[in-house]
Design a protein around this motif. Structure first.
Motif, PDB file in Angstrom:
ATOM      1  N   ASN A 125       0.820  -1.208   0.000  1.00 21.31           N
ATOM      2  CA  ASN A 125       0.000   0.000   0.000  1.00 21.31           C
ATOM      3  C   ASN A 125       0.858   1.265   0.000  1.00 21.31           C
ATOM      4  OD1 ASN A 125      -2.406  -1.374  -0.066  1.00 21.31           O
ATOM      5  ND2 ASN A 125      -2.705  -1.321   2.138  1.00 21.31           N
ATOM      6  N   LEU A 126       1.973   1.230   0.731  1.00 27.25           N
ATOM      7  CA  LEU A 126       2.892   2.372   0.724  1.00 27.25           C
ATOM      8  C   LEU A 126       3.425   2.634  -0.674  1.00 27.25           C
ATOM      9  CD1 LEU A 126       4.546   4.509   2.283  1.00 27.25           C
ATOM     10  CD2 LEU A 126       6.267   2.729   2.631  1.00 27.25           C
ATOM     11  N   LEU A 127       3.760   1.581  -1.394  1.00 28.48           N
ATOM     12  CA  LEU A 127       4.237   1.749  -2.768  1.00 28.48           C
ATOM     13  C   LEU A 127       3.145   2.288  -3.679  1.00 28.48           C
ATOM     14  CD1 LEU A 127       6.598  -1.203  -3.656  1.00 28.48           C
ATOM     15  CD2 LEU A 127       7.111   1.209  -3.481  1.00 28.48           C
ATOM     16  N   PHE A 128       1.916   1.794  -3.511  1.00 26.01           N
ATOM     17  CA  PHE A 128       0.811   2.321  -4.312  1.00 26.01           C
ATOM     18  C   PHE A 128       0.648   3.823  -4.109  1.00 26.01           C
ATOM     19  CE2 PHE A 128      -1.383  -1.950  -4.758  1.00 26.01           C
ATOM     20  CZ  PHE A 128      -1.222  -1.992  -6.126  1.00 26.01           C
ATOM     21  N   VAL A 129       0.682   4.264  -2.864  1.00 24.56           N
ATOM     22  CA  VAL A 129       0.510   5.692  -2.577  1.00 24.56           C
ATOM     23  C   VAL A 129       1.696   6.496  -3.110  1.00 24.56           C
ATOM     24  CG1 VAL A 129       0.390   7.390  -0.711  1.00 24.56           C
ATOM     25  CG2 VAL A 129      -1.007   5.337  -0.605  1.00 24.56           C
ATOM     26  N   ALA A 130       2.903   5.982  -2.936  1.00 27.94           N
ATOM     27  CA  ALA A 130       4.092   6.713  -3.406  1.00 27.94           C
ATOM     28  C   ALA A 130       4.082   6.847  -4.925  1.00 27.94           C
ATOM     29  CB  ALA A 130       5.359   5.999  -2.942  1.00 27.94           C
ATOM     30  N   PHE A 131       3.775   5.767  -5.628  1.00 28.05           N
ATOM     31  CA  PHE A 131       3.777   5.835  -7.089  1.00 28.05           C
ATOM     32  C   PHE A 131       2.602   6.643  -7.630  1.00 28.05           C
ATOM     33  CE2 PHE A 131       6.654   2.057  -7.096  1.00 28.05           C
ATOM     34  CZ  PHE A 131       7.684   2.675  -7.785  1.00 28.05           C
ATOM     35  N   SER A 132       1.454   6.578  -6.961  1.00 28.98           N
ATOM     36  CA  SER A 132       0.337   7.397  -7.433  1.00 28.98           C
ATOM     37  C   SER A 132       0.619   8.874  -7.221  1.00 28.98           C
ATOM     38  CB  SER A 132      -0.960   6.984  -6.742  1.00 28.98           C
ATOM     39  OG  SER A 132      -0.952   7.350  -5.383  1.00 28.98           O
ATOM     40  N   THR A 133       1.322   9.207  -6.149  1.00 26.49           N
ATOM     41  CA  THR A 133       1.715  10.598  -5.941  1.00 26.49           C
ATOM     42  C   THR A 133       2.788  11.010  -6.941  1.00 26.49           C
ATOM     43  OG1 THR A 133       1.218  10.385  -3.596  1.00 26.49           O
ATOM     44  CG2 THR A 133       2.589  12.236  -4.233  1.00 26.49           C
ATOM     45  N   TYR A 134       3.709  10.117  -7.216  1.00 23.38           N
ATOM     46  CA  TYR A 134       4.791  10.405  -8.168  1.00 23.38           C
ATOM     47  C   TYR A 134       4.235  10.656  -9.569  1.00 23.38           C
ATOM     48  CZ  TYR A 134       9.137   9.746 -10.777  1.00 23.38           C
ATOM     49  OH  TYR A 134      10.209   9.918 -11.602  1.00 23.38           O
ATOM     50  N   HIS A 135       3.221   9.875  -9.966  1.00 27.06           N
ATOM     51  CA  HIS A 135       2.623  10.032 -11.290  1.00 27.06           C
ATOM     52  C   HIS A 135       1.431  10.982 -11.285  1.00 27.06           C
ATOM     53  CE1 HIS A 135       5.166   7.091 -13.212  1.00 27.06           C
ATOM     54  NE2 HIS A 135       4.918   6.233 -12.230  1.00 27.06           N
ATOM     55  N   GLN A 136       1.130  11.559 -10.145  1.00 26.41           N
ATOM     56  CA  GLN A 136       0.033  12.512  -9.972  1.00 26.41           C
ATOM     57  C   GLN A 136      -1.287  11.934 -10.467  1.00 26.41           C
ATOM     58  OE1 GLN A 136       1.446  16.045 -11.876  1.00 26.41           O
ATOM     59  NE2 GLN A 136       2.851  16.534 -10.215  1.00 26.41           N
ATOM     60  N   ASP A 137      -1.552  10.707 -10.036  1.00 21.52           N
ATOM     61  CA  ASP A 137      -2.777  10.006 -10.379  1.00 21.52           C
ATOM     62  C   ASP A 137      -3.350   9.419  -9.091  1.00 21.52           C
ATOM     63  OD1 ASP A 137      -4.834   8.755 -11.715  1.00 21.52           O
ATOM     64  OD2 ASP A 137      -3.607   7.071 -12.392  1.00 21.52           O
ATOM     65  N   ALA A 138      -4.593   9.722  -8.807  1.00 24.30           N
ATOM     66  CA  ALA A 138      -5.192   9.318  -7.534  1.00 24.30           C
ATOM     67  C   ALA A 138      -5.730   7.898  -7.545  1.00 24.30           C
ATOM     68  CB  ALA A 138      -6.317  10.278  -7.163  1.00 24.30           C
ATOM     69  N   SER A 139      -5.646   7.193  -8.659  1.00 27.30           N
ATOM     70  CA  SER A 139      -6.237   5.854  -8.716  1.00 27.30           C
ATOM     71  C   SER A 139      -5.521   4.876  -7.778  1.00 27.30           C
ATOM     72  CB  SER A 139      -6.217   5.318 -10.148  1.00 27.30           C
ATOM     73  OG  SER A 139      -4.888   5.225 -10.622  1.00 27.30           O
ATOM     74  N   GLY A 140      -4.225   5.026  -7.575  1.00 26.35           N
ATOM     75  CA  GLY A 140      -3.506   4.171  -6.637  1.00 26.35           C
ATOM     76  C   GLY A 140      -3.957   4.392  -5.209  1.00 26.35           C
ATOM     77  N   GLN A 141      -4.241   5.630  -4.859  1.00 23.10           N
ATOM     78  CA  GLN A 141      -4.703   5.939  -3.511  1.00 23.10           C
ATOM     79  C   GLN A 141      -6.112   5.410  -3.284  1.00 23.10           C
ATOM     80  OE1 GLN A 141      -4.092  10.120  -2.998  1.00 23.10           O
ATOM     81  NE2 GLN A 141      -1.883   9.947  -3.308  1.00 23.10           N
ATOM     82  N   VAL A 142      -6.947   5.427  -4.304  1.00 25.41           N
ATOM     83  CA  VAL A 142      -8.288   4.860  -4.192  1.00 25.41           C
ATOM     84  C   VAL A 142      -8.192   3.349  -4.013  1.00 25.41           C
ATOM     85  CG1 VAL A 142     -10.451   4.475  -5.448  1.00 25.41           C
ATOM     86  CG2 VAL A 142      -9.363   6.717  -5.495  1.00 25.41           C
ATOM     87  N   PHE A 143      -7.271   2.717  -4.752  1.00 27.18           N
ATOM     88  CA  PHE A 143      -7.080   1.282  -4.605  1.00 27.18           C
ATOM     89  C   PHE A 143      -6.615   0.932  -3.195  1.00 27.18           C
ATOM     90  CE2 PHE A 143      -4.627  -2.638  -5.002  1.00 27.18           C
ATOM     91  CZ  PHE A 143      -5.579  -3.455  -5.592  1.00 27.18           C
ATOM     92  N   VAL A 144      -5.753   1.754  -2.612  1.00 27.73           N
ATOM     93  CA  VAL A 144      -5.282   1.532  -1.240  1.00 27.73           C
ATOM     94  C   VAL A 144      -6.435   1.634  -0.259  1.00 27.73           C
ATOM     95  CG1 VAL A 144      -3.876   2.544   0.603  1.00 27.73           C
ATOM     96  CG2 VAL A 144      -2.897   2.172  -1.648  1.00 27.73           C
ATOM     97  N   PHE A 145      -7.334   2.566  -0.485  1.00 29.89           N
ATOM     98  CA  PHE A 145      -8.497   2.716   0.396  1.00 29.89           C
ATOM     99  C   PHE A 145      -9.322   1.430   0.420  1.00 29.89           C
ATOM    100  CE2 PHE A 145     -12.970   3.913   0.970  1.00 29.89           C
ATOM    101  CZ  PHE A 145     -12.892   4.446   2.239  1.00 29.89           C
ATOM    102  N   PHE A 146      -9.611   0.877  -0.753  1.00 32.78           N
ATOM    103  CA  PHE A 146     -10.386  -0.361  -0.810  1.00 32.78           C
ATOM    104  C   PHE A 146      -9.581  -1.546  -0.281  1.00 32.78           C
ATOM    105  CE2 PHE A 146     -12.773   2.080  -4.049  1.00 32.78           C
ATOM    106  CZ  PHE A 146     -13.994   2.046  -3.420  1.00 32.78           C
ATOM    107  N   SER A 147      -8.295  -1.547  -0.523  1.00 32.20           N
ATOM    108  CA  SER A 147      -7.441  -2.615  -0.017  1.00 32.20           C
ATOM    109  C   SER A 147      -7.422  -2.632   1.502  1.00 32.20           C
ATOM    110  CB  SER A 147      -6.026  -2.435  -0.571  1.00 32.20           C
ATOM    111  OG  SER A 147      -5.138  -3.317   0.035  1.00 32.20           O
ATOM    112  N   MET A 148      -7.388  -1.464   2.125  1.00 32.41           N
ATOM    113  CA  MET A 148      -7.397  -1.402   3.586  1.00 32.41           C
ATOM    114  C   MET A 148      -8.743  -1.841   4.156  1.00 32.41           C
ATOM    115  SD  MET A 148      -5.149   1.989   4.268  1.00 32.41           S
ATOM    116  CE  MET A 148      -4.814   1.702   5.988  1.00 32.41           C
ATOM    117  N   ALA A 149      -9.823  -1.566   3.445  1.00 27.92           N
ATOM    118  CA  ALA A 149     -11.143  -2.022   3.895  1.00 27.92           C
ATOM    119  C   ALA A 149     -11.227  -3.543   3.848  1.00 27.92           C
ATOM    120  CB  ALA A 149     -12.236  -1.393   3.029  1.00 27.92           C
ATOM    121  N   VAL A 150     -10.701  -4.140   2.779  1.00 29.22           N
ATOM    122  CA  VAL A 150     -10.698  -5.598   2.664  1.00 29.22           C
ATOM    123  C   VAL A 150      -9.777  -6.201   3.726  1.00 29.22           C
ATOM    124  CG1 VAL A 150     -10.010  -7.511   1.166  1.00 29.22           C
ATOM    125  CG2 VAL A 150     -11.343  -5.619   0.241  1.00 29.22           C
TER     126      VAL A 150
END
Length: 106
Positions: free
Chosen positions: A49-74
């Motif tokens: 999840n840390l990598l998803f957030v870091a790469f989504s911030t690096y590429h300025q795309d929020a889809s990785g952060q949304v995926f992390v949100f659902f991943s944490m819920a699961v």
């Protein structure tokens, strides 16, 4: 966050994630306590999840952060079900040692 990412660097996030994931792998492979194994799996999931957030911030795309949100819920649901199973096993066997769980086979 973009400014923080530029100051710290994406390499440090990758390095931290690799360390966390490695700690989780060693915990799963070398520990016999089921709770420690569950904690190690959670550490591995948090590293990803840390990598998803870091790469989504690096590429300025929020889809990785949304995926992390659902991943944490699961993951929260997984922990709740896993702990309920462990409590049931402890009540029946009196131990949560993984080696003792081999007796549960039909």
């Amino acid at each position: 966050m973009d400014n923080v990412l530029n100051q710290i660097g994406i390499e440090n996030y990758i390095f931290l994630s690799v360390i966390l994931f490695s700690i989780g792998v060693f915990g799963v492979l070398y520990r016999r306590n089921a709770i420690i194994v569950f904690m190690s799996i959670e550490i591995m999931l948090n590293a990803v999840n840390l990598l998803f957030v870091a790469f989504s911030t690096y590429h300025q795309d929020a889809s990785g952060q949304v995926f992390v949100f659902f991943s944490m819920a699961v993951a929260a649901a997984e922990v709740a079900v896993g702990l309920a199973i462990l409590v049931s096993i402890f009540r029946n066997l009196g131990s949560i040692d993984i080696d003792n769980l081999k007796n549960l086979k039909g």
